[in-house]
Write an enzyme that holds these catalytic residues in place. Structure first.
Site, PDB file in Angstrom:
ATOM      1  N   LYS A   1       0.915  -1.294  -0.066  1.00  0.00           N
ATOM      2  CA  LYS A   1       0.021   0.079   0.068  1.00  0.00           C
ATOM      3  C   LYS A   1       0.806   1.300   0.037  1.00  0.00           C
ATOM      4  O   LYS A   1       1.631   1.463   1.100  1.00  0.00           O
ATOM      5  CB  LYS A   1      -1.006   0.067   1.190  1.00  0.00           C
ATOM      6  CG  LYS A   1      -2.053   1.022   0.922  1.00  0.00           C
ATOM      7  CD  LYS A   1      -2.513   1.503   2.234  1.00  0.00           C
ATOM      8  CE  LYS A   1      -1.988   2.467   2.871  1.00  0.00           C
ATOM      9  NZ  LYS A   1      -1.844   4.005   2.163  1.00  0.00           N
ATOM     10  N   PRO A   2       0.890   2.099  -0.917  1.00  0.00           N
ATOM     11  CA  PRO A   2       1.574   3.094  -1.257  1.00  0.00           C
ATOM     12  C   PRO A   2       1.052   4.617  -0.390  1.00  0.00           C
ATOM     13  O   PRO A   2      -0.193   4.135   0.033  1.00  0.00           O
ATOM     14  CB  PRO A   2       1.837   3.325  -2.504  1.00  0.00           C
ATOM     15  CG  PRO A   2       0.625   2.831  -3.275  1.00  0.00           C
ATOM     16  CD  PRO A   2       0.253   1.660  -2.414  1.00  0.00           C
TER      17      PRO A   2
ATOM     18  N   GLY B   1       7.727   5.027   7.209  1.00  0.00           N
ATOM     19  CA  GLY B   1       6.873   6.213   7.445  1.00  0.00           C
ATOM     20  C   GLY B   1       7.159   6.942   8.515  1.00  0.00           C
ATOM     21  O   GLY B   1       8.039   6.783   9.400  1.00  0.00           O
TER      22      GLY B   1
ATOM     23  N   GLU C   1      10.616   1.260   9.820  1.00  0.00           N
ATOM     24  CA  GLU C   1      11.563   2.099   9.401  1.00  0.00           C
ATOM     25  C   GLU C   1      10.937   3.639   9.576  1.00  0.00           C
ATOM     26  O   GLU C   1      10.204   3.992   8.824  1.00  0.00           O
ATOM     27  CB  GLU C   1      12.153   1.816   8.156  1.00  0.00           C
ATOM     28  CG  GLU C   1      12.637   0.528   7.844  1.00  0.00           C
ATOM     29  CD  GLU C   1      13.904   0.196   8.742  1.00  0.00           C
ATOM     30  OE1 GLU C   1      14.531   1.268   8.962  1.00  0.00           O
ATOM     31  OE2 GLU C   1      14.095  -0.948   9.026  1.00  0.00           O
TER      32      GLU C   1
ATOM     33  N   CYS D   1      14.385  10.590   5.118  1.00  0.00           N
ATOM     34  CA  CYS D   1      14.567  10.163   6.552  1.00  0.00           C
ATOM     35  C   CYS D   1      15.842  10.607   6.907  1.00  0.00           C
ATOM     36  O   CYS D   1      15.955  10.922   8.055  1.00  0.00           O
ATOM     37  CB  CYS D   1      14.273   8.859   6.532  1.00  0.00           C
ATOM     38  SG  CYS D   1      15.026   7.712   5.818  1.00  0.00           S
TER      39      CYS D   1
HETATM   40  P1  NAD Z   1       3.124   8.703   6.832  1.00  0.00           P
HETATM   41  O1  NAD Z   1       3.622   7.843   8.180  1.00  0.00           O
HETATM   42  O2  NAD Z   1       2.213   9.605   6.910  1.00  0.00           O
HETATM   43  O3  NAD Z   1       2.525   7.459   5.838  1.00  0.00           O
HETATM   44  C1  NAD Z   1       3.228   6.332   5.525  1.00  0.00           C
HETATM   45  C2  NAD Z   1       2.073   5.228   4.919  1.00  0.00           C
HETATM   46  O4  NAD Z   1       1.225   4.942   6.000  1.00  0.00           O
HETATM   47  C3  NAD Z   1       1.343   5.704   3.956  1.00  0.00           C
HETATM   48  O5  NAD Z   1       1.056   4.680   2.769  1.00  0.00           O
HETATM   49  C4  NAD Z   1       0.029   5.900   4.688  1.00  0.00           C
HETATM   50  O6  NAD Z   1      -1.168   5.995   3.946  1.00  0.00           O
HETATM   51  C5  NAD Z   1       0.154   4.739   5.894  1.00  0.00           C
HETATM   52  N1  NAD Z   1      -0.704   4.905   7.002  1.00  0.00           N
HETATM   53  C6  NAD Z   1      -1.097   5.834   7.607  1.00  0.00           C
HETATM   54  N2  NAD Z   1      -1.746   5.292   8.992  1.00  0.00           N
HETATM   55  C7  NAD Z   1      -1.808   4.198   8.841  1.00  0.00           C
HETATM   56  C8  NAD Z   1      -2.341   3.210   9.726  1.00  0.00           C
HETATM   57  N3  NAD Z   1      -3.017   3.719  11.017  1.00  0.00           N
HETATM   58  N4  NAD Z   1      -2.071   1.917   9.427  1.00  0.00           N
HETATM   59  C9  NAD Z   1      -1.544   1.577   8.235  1.00  0.00           C
HETATM   60  N5  NAD Z   1      -0.849   2.352   7.362  1.00  0.00           N
HETATM   61  C10 NAD Z   1      -1.116   3.642   7.614  1.00  0.00           C
HETATM   62  O7  NAD Z   1       4.493   9.075   6.088  1.00  0.00           O
HETATM   63  P2  NAD Z   1       4.987   9.992   4.964  1.00  0.00           P
HETATM   64  O8  NAD Z   1       4.577  11.279   5.508  1.00  0.00           O
HETATM   65  O9  NAD Z   1       4.387   9.251   3.823  1.00  0.00           O
HETATM   66  O10 NAD Z   1       6.454   9.607   5.049  1.00  0.00           O
HETATM   67  C11 NAD Z   1       7.200  10.605   5.607  1.00  0.00           C
HETATM   68  C12 NAD Z   1       7.732   9.979   6.881  1.00  0.00           C
HETATM   69  O11 NAD Z   1       8.377   8.910   6.700  1.00  0.00           O
HETATM   70  C13 NAD Z   1       9.121  10.613   7.643  1.00  0.00           C
HETATM   71  O12 NAD Z   1       8.804  10.607   8.887  1.00  0.00           O
HETATM   72  C14 NAD Z   1      10.208  10.138   7.357  1.00  0.00           C
HETATM   73  O13 NAD Z   1      11.178  10.322   8.178  1.00  0.00           O
HETATM   74  C15 NAD Z   1       9.943   8.564   7.153  1.00  0.00           C
HETATM   75  N6  NAD Z   1      10.658   7.793   6.496  1.00  0.00           N
HETATM   76  C16 NAD Z   1      11.565   6.898   7.113  1.00  0.00           C
HETATM   77  C17 NAD Z   1      12.429   6.203   6.603  1.00  0.00           C
HETATM   78  C18 NAD Z   1      13.501   5.427   7.135  1.00  0.00           C
HETATM   79  O14 NAD Z   1      13.973   4.286   6.611  1.00  0.00           O
HETATM   80  N7  NAD Z   1      13.555   5.378   8.642  1.00  0.00           N
HETATM   81  C19 NAD Z   1      12.463   6.343   5.104  1.00  0.00           C
HETATM   82  C20 NAD Z   1      11.803   7.287   4.387  1.00  0.00           C
HETATM   83  C21 NAD Z   1      10.594   7.915   5.119  1.00  0.00           C
END
Ligand code: NAD
Length: 461
Positions: A148-149, A199, A221, A255
């Site tokens: 799921k993107p 995320g 992550e 990140c």
């Molecule tokens: P986000 O947490 O808003 O969303 C990520 C994904 O989670 C989306 O697909 C979203 O629809 C889904 N999601 C949201 N609520 C959910 C739930 N309750 N259950 C299941 N899925 C759910 O993140 P974003 O804004 O897309 O990405 C940015 C964040 O990602 C930043 O905090 C960044 O640091 C982090 N990130 C971490 C890494 C790493 O390797 N540590 C890499 C890239 C990004």
């Protein structure tokens, strides 16, 4: 879907209903035993087929990625090529059982077996690469996968689903699209045995809570608030250039971007001015324009968040050296920003801003900065800049997943990456990342008297 460089809708993405999600999960659950039963060599061949398929569709995927995410097209192309190669790197990883002990002539063997169905949840900043980093090892290990993107950037992943679906056996890999509620239904579904999530920390926490109900495995992550600590002897010109580039990767939406910079107090003005000059000269624009260095933020919501954090710091007494406002053009652009003189406890320093903003913070003593950054809930990465021997010595006292000296945010397919504390659980990439997609099964066979011991076998007592 909105193009963040223009602030205009350019496409519509199909949304998966709950009923369709259940059907997809049913399909991947049925496909799992067949996929897992294939010899690993066959799964490796499929992964190499995925690489070829991705490369054939690279221009289409990269074009969509730039239009939905905003990054410069050359960066989108590099992301797609790297992702295609990730399939080949993963296909080369070992999965063979290992002998772990010997008893009465029998070899006790450790096998790595799949979890079953993996839910892969990806974020909006590197939608293609961060999906493939999960799909490739999960498939090699014998799992089937539902991706799921982010609902902000689903188009490149939906195309990836079509492209890979044409080479993989039916039901081994599916893509669904929807908001957080669909993500939560997916991660909460009893058919899923491992959730691999990249995320924000808040979402990671919600997923961990939900996974606890039926003890699903999780790889999380999560967010980072990476500090760069500059030592007194570092050269200002070269270091400022490096810090700027490593903070502005993907317009700060990475990140492991540099998210705050600690400078010896007597030199912080000099560094802030050097970074400010770089910020004023950066070229913002539509990722489809080859001259563009920095694209927009991925969404209006992200722009609002970054703006609010900078405004809050300025209200609290911080000084803007460059930027500090949205760019006067359509789309979700924020000017590259340098802020200094932040009062202690300012949210811009304490939280992950995920935008093109560099807080420059003066310090008096390196040991105090190390203690300060170790006290942050975030523990993804950190870098030290200056004399390598001094930096390497300090590196050992930092509590985070990766410490770099004189660089920051360098990731490799063969080096594990993950966060300490609230930045995550588990690692991705390479051999160690692959292990997360497996669970251990020990095979303790019947005693075989007379079997000659092999080199490396250990007889248990
Ligand atoms: P986000 O947490 O808003 O969303 C990520 C994904 O989670 C989306 O697909 C979203 O629809 C889904 N999601 C949201 N609520 C959910 C739930 N309750 N259950 C299941 N899925 C759910 O993140 P974003 O804004 O897309 O990405 C940015 C964040 O990602 C930043 O905090 C960044 O640091 C982090 N990130 C971490 C890494 C790493 O390797 N540590 C890499 C890239 C990004």
């Amino acid at each position: 879907m909105e193009n963040p460089a223009l602030g205009e809708v350019f496409a519509h993405a199909p949304v998966t209903t709950e009923q369709h999600l259940d059907e997809v999960l049913d399909e991947v659950s049925r496909a799992h035993p067949l996929w897992a039963a294939l010899p690993a060599a066959d799964r490796r061949r499929y992964l190499l087929g995925c690489r070829e398929a991705m490369l054939s569709a690279a221009d289409r995927i990269a074009g969509l990625l730039t239009r939905e995410q905003g990054k410069p097209l050359r960066h989108a192309q590099a992301e797609v090529r790297l992702s295609a190669d990730w399939f080949a790197h993963t296909a080369a990883l070992a999965t063979e059982p290992e002998p772990v002990a010997r008893e009465s002539g029998a070899r006790i063997t450790l096998e790595r077996v799949p979890h079953g169905v993996v839910a892969a949840i990806a974020p909006s900043n590197y939608p293609v690469l961060l999906a493939v980093c999960k799909i490739a090892p999960a498939l090699l290990a014998g799992n089937t996968v539902v991706l799921k993107p982010s609902p902000v950037t689903p188009l490149s992943s939906l195309l990836l689903g079509e492209v890979l679906g044409a080479v993989l056996p039916a039901g081994t890999f599916r893509v669904v699209n929807g908001e957080a509620s669909l993500g939560s239904r997916l991660t909460g579904h009893p058919a899923v045995r491992l959730v691999s999530f990249t995320g924000s920390t808040d979402t990671g926490r919600a997923i961990a809570r939900q996974a606890a109900a039926d003890l699903k495995r999780v790889v999380l992550e999560l967010g980072g608030n990476d500090p760069a600590i500059v030592l007194p002897d570092a050269d200002v010109e070269t270091t400022a250039r490096q810090l700027f580039d490593r903070a502005m990767v993907n317009s700060g939406q990475f990140c492991a971007a540099v998210k705050r910079v600690y400078i010896p107090r007597e030199r912080s003005h000099e560094y802030a001015e050097a970074l400010g000059a770089l910020a004023r000269s950066a070229v913002l624009g539509d990722g489809l324009d080859p001259a563009t260095e920095l694209g927009p933020l991925v969404s209006r919501a992200q722009l609002t968040r970054v703006s609010a954090l900078v405004d809050d710091a300025v209200r609290a007494g911080a000084r803007l050296v460059a930027g500090g406002r949205t760019a006067p053009r359509p789309g979700h652009f924020y000017l590259p920003t340098v802020v200094t003189g932040l009062p202690e406890g300012t949210a811009l320093e304490a939280e992950e801003q995920f935008g093109p903003v560099i807080p420059v913070i003066g310090y008096d003593d390196p040991a105090t900065v190390v203690a300060h950054v170790n006290a942050s809930p975030y523990g993804l990465g950190c870098s030290l800049w200056g004399d390598p021997d001094r930096a390497d010595a300090l590196a050992r006292s930092l509590d985070c997943g990766t410490v770099w000296t004189n660089t920051h945010g360098e990731l490799r397919h063969d080096v594990p990456f993950g966060g300490h504390r609230h930045s995550g659980i588990g690692v991705e990439y390479g051999h160690w990342g692959l292990l997360e997609y497996t669970q251990i099964r020990i095979h303790h066979p019947a005693p075989r008297e007379g079997l000659a011991p092999r080199a490396g076998d250990q007889e248990s007592s």
